[in-house]
Motif scaffolding. Structure first.
Motif, short mmCIF file in Angstrom:
data_model
loop_
_atom_site.label_atom_id
_atom_site.label_comp_id
_atom_site.label_asym_id
_atom_site.label_seq_id
_atom_site.Cartn_x
_atom_site.Cartn_y
_atom_site.Cartn_z
N PHE A 148 -63.99 25.62 -27.39
CA PHE A 148 -63.71 26.76 -28.27
C PHE A 148 -62.31 26.68 -28.88
O PHE A 148 -61.90 27.61 -29.58
CB PHE A 148 -63.85 28.07 -27.49
N ARG A 149 -61.59 25.61 -28.60
CA ARG A 149 -60.22 25.50 -29.12
C ARG A 149 -60.23 24.90 -30.51
O ARG A 149 -59.72 23.80 -30.77
CB ARG A 149 -59.37 24.66 -28.16
N ASN A 150 -60.83 25.64 -31.41
CA ASN A 150 -60.84 25.27 -32.82
C ASN A 150 -60.70 26.55 -33.64
O ASN A 150 -60.89 27.67 -33.12
CB ASN A 150 -62.12 24.52 -33.19
N CYS A 170 -48.41 59.91 -33.90
CA CYS A 170 -49.09 58.63 -34.03
C CYS A 170 -50.12 58.51 -32.90
O CYS A 170 -50.20 59.37 -32.02
CB CYS A 170 -48.09 57.47 -33.96
N GLY A 171 -50.91 57.46 -32.95
CA GLY A 171 -51.93 57.23 -31.93
C GLY A 171 -51.94 55.78 -31.50
O GLY A 171 -51.24 54.94 -32.08
N PRO A 172 -52.75 55.43 -30.50
CA PRO A 172 -52.76 54.06 -29.97
C PRO A 172 -53.80 53.15 -30.63
O PRO A 172 -54.00 52.03 -30.16
CB PRO A 172 -53.11 54.29 -28.50
N GLU A 173 -54.45 53.58 -31.70
CA GLU A 173 -55.61 52.85 -32.22
C GLU A 173 -55.23 51.51 -32.84
O GLU A 173 -55.85 50.48 -32.53
CB GLU A 173 -56.36 53.70 -33.26
N GLY A 174 -54.25 51.51 -33.74
CA GLY A 174 -53.83 50.26 -34.37
C GLY A 174 -53.36 49.22 -33.37
O GLY A 174 -53.84 48.07 -33.39
N PRO A 175 -52.44 49.57 -32.47
CA PRO A 175 -52.04 48.61 -31.45
C PRO A 175 -53.18 48.17 -30.55
O PRO A 175 -53.19 47.02 -30.09
CB PRO A 175 -50.98 49.39 -30.65
N MET A 176 -54.16 49.05 -30.29
CA MET A 176 -55.29 48.64 -29.45
C MET A 176 -56.11 47.55 -30.14
O MET A 176 -56.63 46.63 -29.49
CB MET A 176 -56.19 49.84 -29.14
N ILE A 177 -56.24 47.63 -31.46
CA ILE A 177 -56.94 46.58 -32.20
C ILE A 177 -56.17 45.27 -32.08
O ILE A 177 -56.75 44.20 -31.85
CB ILE A 177 -57.12 46.99 -33.67
N HIS A 178 -54.85 45.36 -32.22
CA HIS A 178 -54.01 44.17 -32.09
C HIS A 178 -54.09 43.60 -30.68
O HIS A 178 -54.24 42.38 -30.49
CB HIS A 178 -52.57 44.53 -32.46
N LEU A 179 -54.00 44.46 -29.68
CA LEU A 179 -54.05 44.00 -28.29
C LEU A 179 -55.42 43.42 -27.96
O LEU A 179 -55.52 42.43 -27.22
CB LEU A 179 -53.73 45.16 -27.35
N GLY A 180 -56.48 44.02 -28.50
CA GLY A 180 -57.81 43.47 -28.29
C GLY A 180 -57.94 42.08 -28.90
O GLY A 180 -58.53 41.17 -28.29
N ALA A 181 -57.38 41.91 -30.10
CA ALA A 181 -57.40 40.59 -30.73
C ALA A 181 -56.58 39.58 -29.92
O ALA A 181 -56.97 38.41 -29.79
CB ALA A 181 -56.85 40.69 -32.15
N LEU A 182 -55.47 40.04 -29.36
CA LEU A 182 -54.65 39.16 -28.51
C LEU A 182 -55.42 38.71 -27.28
O LEU A 182 -55.37 37.53 -26.89
CB LEU A 182 -53.37 39.89 -28.11
N LEU A 183 -56.14 39.64 -26.65
CA LEU A 183 -56.95 39.27 -25.49
C LEU A 183 -58.08 38.33 -25.89
O LEU A 183 -58.41 37.40 -25.15
CB LEU A 183 -57.52 40.53 -24.83
N GLY A 184 -58.68 38.58 -27.05
CA GLY A 184 -59.73 37.68 -27.52
C GLY A 184 -59.22 36.27 -27.74
O GLY A 184 -59.89 35.29 -27.39
N CYS A 185 -58.02 36.17 -28.27
CA CYS A 185 -57.42 34.85 -28.48
C CYS A 185 -57.04 34.20 -27.16
O CYS A 185 -57.36 33.03 -26.91
CB CYS A 185 -56.19 34.99 -29.38
#
Length: 455
Positions: free
Chosen positions: A166-168, A131-146
């Motif tokens: 921006f809280r909408n 496996c690789g870290p790509e899928g979780p990195m997308i999830h983690l990036g979205a978490l940081l964005g949120c």
């Protein structure tokens, strides 16, 4: 709009730092694992332990050593995914896509989900699972964005009185989209690829302003990742801060004169990628249905199943290496070992390398292809935070190189300009793209990502 651009830059920088940490920790754990195995073999040699074949070392105890280290990481990884962040198992990408297209999922952007996904991803990749870290990195990036855009957390009881406009829902989804794109951009160092990936695969609601802001976020993530990687390796400062070494990033240096005949094997690889991609998806769906029916309802059984998968993977590593080893006690092996003992990313670089027409034989390539296809299909969807991009590229590169090797066997090693296109490394890259596209159904963003990887 300055505050929106500022947040995009901060999110991109944070994702780049996170991607750097993940890759450094994974590389350090992999090195630690194989250093322990090698040290054990050297101790065995000094203790005059011999195989029945008369070779130095004890392959069975080596298997137990590697298996124990891998199992420990898999159990911790699976436990993190199952017990801390069930919303982040296995990779979180489908959940992100669902959320950005109108579905509400509880605890998807929770701080516990972030920590659990981070730990699970690092340990799963370092354990040796395919496996690789790509899928979780997308999830983690979205978490940081949120998290960075909202600056509030019910879990931690934090509600900062800044950037409140921006809280909408609309702005929140925009920052999550940018974070997801930055995640994929940091993995492949492809800011345009990250933008196109979110446009093609992740989100359905776009405008020109969001596209430019997402690209800026991806650019910051890529720059931060490259900047930190330029000076640190395994958390050791190398004294070259800001110096970007092209040799480590550019795989195809020289332009290659193409022949119209090259399109024949290319079309064949495209068809093969579609067929194998469909087979991969079909098998994975059936495996996951079986897994959901019998295992995922009980966390302990999921842990047991993932542990069994690690046992098969480690057994494959050790005993396949033994088949092709020159000196088993030092794990100094020929082609198969070069493909298997390194992590998937390094193995892909070996397969893509041009000018190595006869470095990998049919036996090692076919063995690696069979096991990698089956075990990566089995790994996808298991109870660990993991991605599929590295296995897809690796599998495609293996059968692409086999096609290239067949051409070399027929026409020989060509050194003239007319036949320079007959290079297994070139067809490995084409095969990787074909299988990636066959599984993911991506076209435009995949092309940009592949160009970013190769040049």
């Amino acid at each position: 709009e300055w505050d929106r651009w500022l947040l995009m830059g901060l999110i991109g920088t944070a994702v780049g730092i996170l991607g750097f940490l993940i890759h450094q920790i994974i590389d350090s754990l992999i090195k630690l694992k194989w250093d322990l195995v090698e040290n054990y073999l050297q101790v065995s040699k000094r203790s005059n332990l011999y195989l029945s074949t008369g070779q130095d070392g004890n392959i069975h105890m080596t298997w137990l050593c590697a298996l124990g280290f891998g199992l420990a990481m898999v159990v911790l990884s699976s436990g993190s995914a199952l017990l801390i962040c069930p919303a982040g198992s296995p990779c979180g990408l489908p959940e992100i896509i669902g959320y950005l297209n109108g579905t509400s999922i509880r605890h998807l952007f929770n701080i516990k989900t972030f920590l659990g996904t981070f730990v699970s991803c690092v340990l799963a990749v370092a354990s040796g699972l395919f496996c690789g870290p790509e899928g979780p990195m997308i999830h983690l990036g979205a978490l940081l964005g949120c998290g960075l855009s909202q600056l509030q957390s019910d879990t931690l009881g934090i509600h900062l009185p800044i950037f409140t406009r921006f809280r909408n829902s609309a702005d929140k989804r925009g920052f999550i989209t940018a974070g997801a794109g930055a995640g994929i951009a940091s993995v492949f160092r492809a800011p345009i690829g990250g933008l196109l990936f979110t446009l093609e695969e992740v989100s359905s609601f776009w405008d020109i302003r969001l596209a430019w802001q997402t690209f800026f976020c991806c650019l910051m993530a890529t720059f931060t990742m490259d900047l930190l990687s330029s000076s640190l390796c395994g958390f050791v400062y190398r004294g070259h801060f800001g110096f970007f070494e092209a040799e480590k990033r550019i795989l195809f240096w020289n332009l290659l004169d193409m022949n119209i005949l090259a399109f024949i094997p290319t079309i064949l690889l495209g068809m093969l990628g579609g067929l194998l991609g469909a087979l991969f998806v079909s098998l994975n769906i059936k495996i996951n249905k079986l897994r959901m029916r019998f295992f995922n309802s009980i966390p302990k059984l999921s842990l047991r199943k993932t542990s069994k998968l690690q046992m098969r993977t480690t057994t494959y590593y050790i005993f396949t290496l033994l088949m092709f080893c020159i000196s088993p006690h030092l794990l100094l092996c020929v082609a198969a070992a070069a493909l298997l003992i390194e992590n998937g990313k390094q193995g892909i670089a070996y397969l893509f390398k041009r000018g190595t027409h006869e470095e990998f034989g049919y036996a090692s390539l076919c063995t690696a292809l069979a096991f990698y296809f089956i075990l990566s299909c089995w790994t996808a969807g298991s109870a660990v935070a993991s991605g599929l991009v590295i296995p897809m590229l690796y599998t495609g590169a293996l059968y692409g190189r086999i096609i290239g090797l067949i051409l070399v066997s027929i026409f020989g090693v060509q050194t003239n300009e007319y036949g320079a296109w007959i290079d297994p490394g070139l067809f490995a890259a084409i095969g990787a793209a074909s299988f990636f596209s066959g599984v993911s159904r991506l076209t435009i963003s995949l092309t940009v990502i592949m160009v970013s990887i190769l040049s």
